[in-house]
Design a protein around this motif. Structure first.
Motif, PDB file in Angstrom:
ATOM      1  N   VAL A 152     -19.638 -67.232 -10.138  1.00 12.81           N
ATOM      2  CA  VAL A 152     -18.482 -67.055  -9.251  1.00 12.81           C
ATOM      3  C   VAL A 152     -17.442 -68.105  -9.607  1.00 12.81           C
ATOM      4  CG1 VAL A 152     -19.874 -66.121  -7.362  1.00 12.81           C
ATOM      5  CG2 VAL A 152     -19.334 -68.547  -7.407  1.00 12.81           C
ATOM      6  N   HIS A 153     -16.197 -67.776  -9.361  1.00 15.03           N
ATOM      7  CA  HIS A 153     -15.115 -68.677  -9.715  1.00 15.03           C
ATOM      8  C   HIS A 153     -15.166 -69.929  -8.840  1.00 15.03           C
ATOM      9  CE1 HIS A 153     -10.836 -69.961 -10.392  1.00 15.03           C
ATOM     10  NE2 HIS A 153     -11.246 -69.690 -11.618  1.00 15.03           N
ATOM     11  N   VAL A 154     -14.687 -71.026  -9.371  1.00 13.67           N
ATOM     12  CA  VAL A 154     -14.760 -72.305  -8.655  1.00 13.67           C
ATOM     13  C   VAL A 154     -13.897 -72.332  -7.390  1.00 13.67           C
ATOM     14  CG1 VAL A 154     -15.404 -73.678 -10.671  1.00 13.67           C
ATOM     15  CG2 VAL A 154     -12.966 -73.341 -10.120  1.00 13.67           C
TER      16      VAL A 154
ATOM     17  N   LEU B 100     -14.814 -69.599  -1.700  1.00 12.83           N
ATOM     18  CA  LEU B 100     -14.992 -70.345  -0.453  1.00 12.83           C
ATOM     19  C   LEU B 100     -16.468 -70.584  -0.112  1.00 12.83           C
ATOM     20  CD1 LEU B 100     -12.650 -71.417   1.210  1.00 12.83           C
ATOM     21  CD2 LEU B 100     -12.995 -69.554   2.812  1.00 12.83           C
ATOM     22  N   GLY B 101     -17.340 -69.759  -0.684  1.00 11.27           N
ATOM     23  CA  GLY B 101     -18.772 -70.002  -0.513  1.00 11.27           C
ATOM     24  C   GLY B 101     -19.192 -71.313  -1.158  1.00 11.27           C
ATOM     25  N   LEU B 102     -18.526 -71.639  -2.246  1.00 11.38           N
ATOM     26  CA  LEU B 102     -18.813 -72.877  -2.969  1.00 11.38           C
ATOM     27  C   LEU B 102     -18.026 -74.052  -2.397  1.00 11.38           C
ATOM     28  CD1 LEU B 102     -20.239 -74.002  -5.577  1.00 11.38           C
ATOM     29  CD2 LEU B 102     -18.072 -73.567  -6.756  1.00 11.38           C
ATOM     30  N   LEU B 103     -16.723 -73.852  -2.152  1.00 12.93           N
ATOM     31  CA  LEU B 103     -15.858 -74.966  -1.733  1.00 12.93           C
ATOM     32  C   LEU B 103     -16.106 -75.394  -0.294  1.00 12.93           C
ATOM     33  CD1 LEU B 103     -12.338 -74.081  -3.214  1.00 12.93           C
ATOM     34  CD2 LEU B 103     -14.181 -75.433  -4.213  1.00 12.93           C
ATOM     35  N   ARG B 104     -16.436 -74.428   0.583  1.00 15.36           N
ATOM     36  CA  ARG B 104     -16.512 -74.732   2.024  1.00 15.36           C
ATOM     37  C   ARG B 104     -17.766 -74.191   2.693  1.00 15.36           C
ATOM     38  NH1 ARG B 104     -12.546 -78.611   3.169  1.00 15.36           N
ATOM     39  NH2 ARG B 104     -10.699 -78.092   1.951  1.00 15.36           N
ATOM     40  N   GLY B 105     -18.717 -73.732   1.896  1.00 14.55           N
ATOM     41  CA  GLY B 105     -19.942 -73.203   2.488  1.00 14.55           C
ATOM     42  C   GLY B 105     -19.702 -72.048   3.443  1.00 14.55           C
ATOM     43  N   TYR B 106     -18.580 -71.342   3.234  1.00 15.55           N
ATOM     44  CA  TYR B 106     -18.294 -70.216   4.138  1.00 15.55           C
ATOM     45  C   TYR B 106     -18.924 -68.970   3.550  1.00 15.55           C
ATOM     46  CZ  TYR B 106     -15.916 -67.992   8.009  1.00 15.55           C
ATOM     47  OH  TYR B 106     -15.651 -67.349   9.199  1.00 15.55           O
ATOM     48  N   ALA B 107     -20.162 -68.690   3.926  1.00 17.16           N
ATOM     49  CA  ALA B 107     -20.923 -67.601   3.319  1.00 17.16           C
ATOM     50  C   ALA B 107     -22.126 -67.255   4.183  1.00 17.16           C
ATOM     51  CB  ALA B 107     -21.393 -68.005   1.924  1.00 17.16           C
TER      52      ALA B 107
ATOM     53  N   LEU C  66     -25.497 -62.070  -0.860  1.00 15.69           N
ATOM     54  CA  LEU C  66     -24.698 -63.261  -0.583  1.00 15.69           C
ATOM     55  C   LEU C  66     -23.250 -62.803  -0.440  1.00 15.69           C
ATOM     56  CD1 LEU C  66     -24.648 -66.413  -0.402  1.00 15.69           C
ATOM     57  CD2 LEU C  66     -24.297 -66.439  -2.857  1.00 15.69           C
TER      58      LEU C  66
ATOM     59  N   THR D 266     -26.207 -68.090   7.836  1.00 11.50           N
ATOM     60  CA  THR D 266     -25.253 -68.757   6.948  1.00 11.50           C
ATOM     61  C   THR D 266     -26.024 -69.461   5.828  1.00 11.50           C
ATOM     62  OG1 THR D 266     -25.256 -70.923   8.031  1.00 11.50           O
ATOM     63  CG2 THR D 266     -23.803 -69.239   8.960  1.00 11.50           C
ATOM     64  N   THR D 267     -25.265 -69.932   4.834  1.00 11.63           N
ATOM     65  CA  THR D 267     -25.892 -70.632   3.713  1.00 11.63           C
ATOM     66  C   THR D 267     -26.055 -72.126   3.968  1.00 11.63           C
ATOM     67  OG1 THR D 267     -23.708 -70.852   2.706  1.00 11.63           O
ATOM     68  CG2 THR D 267     -25.070 -69.002   1.961  1.00 11.63           C
TER      69      THR D 267
END
Lengths: 284, 284
Positions: free
Chosen positions: B19-21, B24-31, B92, B145-146
């Motif tokens: 996934v691209h950097v 929001l799942g990566l940057l802010r745990g919004y997932a 996910l 959530t993750t």
């Protein structure tokens, strides 16, 4: 225009910069980050941000493969590659590609991302901002983790209320907002802000240092009740600098207009930044 | 051998699936995510997992671009592409590539990942497992959530104590573990488990249904004090099925050995799974 990000120490074209789907930052939100601005080509207060990043990594047992010196070098390389004068730099350190979707990898994933200068409406300084109270404490408040679910989840409610952020409290005391530190100015001029149980902002640190030259400072979480009798309130963050708060829920702060202490501290901070830039710039 | 994952509805070679950097799942745990097993080529209780996934997405305002029917089709395509008989399937859904690193994108990122069958030590059924109490409640407990920072953060402490998971409580009552639902069996045979403030496990649902055929069931969070007087305790999860708990902190549960109720419910669950597989398999 952002052309590159840094992935595990290597420049990567921005459009293709990605992490594998087994990364624990993505699968389990096991990640820390930090975020600073570049002004006039200088990564502002880089050493302070690196110290916080290294501390966050240590607390979450993320064994960084790069030391402070090498991370600083990578930031400068990224700034140069993007010919970035003004912009944002984000560190992101995750638990890495997990063997089982849960256990951290031996070596974290280390991203340094370049961003355009974030927009922040300058009218906020003239009109002030509103906050909404929300009973919540972040999981490990002293660590800048990527867990922003609560803050992002509240976005529609904030928008509906014309408010900018939620202000976390424990039922009696105020700690921080989602992305800022929070300060109360009492009628006698004393400045109050939480010292424990909050993320220690770099802007908070700089503002406290400047404030202490002129104002009494109490390092303790302000009580919600104190808002009724406050002269001013403000938030600090890397992007907002010092932003006046004029209302919290239905509580109008002071006169309901941005106060002089916040404006004064913002001016002092900008002057302090200019000194930093002048010191950091190579003499020509 | 996992050869493919599914990214936004398209099969992608596993090694390159990323996934691209800016996600929001990566940057802010919004997932959010969900996880089920495939046994004998059948995605087990797929509709139950899809219902929970759709509910999690709705609660976090993640506007899924695929409906239930299409998600089911993608799962079957992924299972077929990997020729997967036994394995794990992970949904996910993230806030997508964010324009500003904070605001969710209009369309979420939707990943369906294939995993090898997770290992779970069968000795746990014979020897039981230990849990450690931890005062904590998940942020939005009914949403998967993750955010697993607390659970993963506790891994070294668990390992040192020979325990498998932390058991979340609020000072008086027990809610759930990091990845399982928690049940107490009282000396009179009544089974007690929390109904509110926990993630509603699919295995929990199946086990409760089977338990209610034979045992009185009380849907309320067990008090910590009840552990001292319990006949048995067990946890349920997709991977563990029904795993006996023999100790919580220093509290030995019942005889300190796995109890008959947990073993009986596990046997019933396995039989129930076999019925599901027989019904789901195309008649030949």
């Amino acid at each position: 225009m952002i052309r590159y990000h840094m992935i595990n120490g290597e420049l990567a074209p921005a459009a293709e910069a990605s992490v594998h789907v087994t990364d624990l930052g993505l699968l389990r939100g096991y990640a820390i980050f930090d975020y600073l601005l570049t002004r006039e080509g200088q990564p502002m207060f880089l050493d302070d941000y690196l110290s916080r990043l290294l501390r966050s990594a240590e607390l979450l047992r993320l064994d960084l493969p790069f030391d402070r010196q090498e991370l600083r070098r990578q930031v400068l390389q990224l700034v140069q590659a993007n010919e970035m004068r003004e912009g944002g730099i984000r560190f992101l350190v995750t638990g890495g590609p997990s063997p089982d979707g849960y256990t951290p990898a031996a070596t974290p994933t280390v991203l340094i991302l370049a961003h355009p200068m974030p927009r922040f409406d300058p009218q906020t300084y003239e009109q002030g901002t509103r906050l909404l109270l929300y009973e919540y404490r972040r999981d490990i408040p002293e660590v800048k983790t990527t867990n922003y679910i609560i803050g992002i989840y509240q976005l529609p409610r904030l928008q509906a209320a014309g408010a900018s952020e939620v202000l976390y409290h424990d039922g009696r005391h105020i700690f921080e907002t989602t992305r800022s530190n929070f300060f109360v100015v009492k009628k006698d001029g004393t400045i109050v802000t939480a010292e424990q149980g909050v993320l220690k902002g770099i802007t908070r640190k700089n503002v406290l240092r400047l404030a202490q030259e002129e104002f009494p400072v109490e390092l303790r979480p302000p009580a919600i009740d104190e808002l009724h009798d406050a002269a001013e309130a403000f938030v600090t963050s890397t992007i907002k600098r010092v932003a006046p708060v004029v209302q919290v829920d239905d509580i109008v702060i002071g006169s309901g207009r941005p106060g002089p202490v916040a404006a004064h501290l913002r001016e002092k901070l900008i002057a302090f930044e200019q000194q930093y830039i002048a010191r950091a710039a190579p003499s020509s």
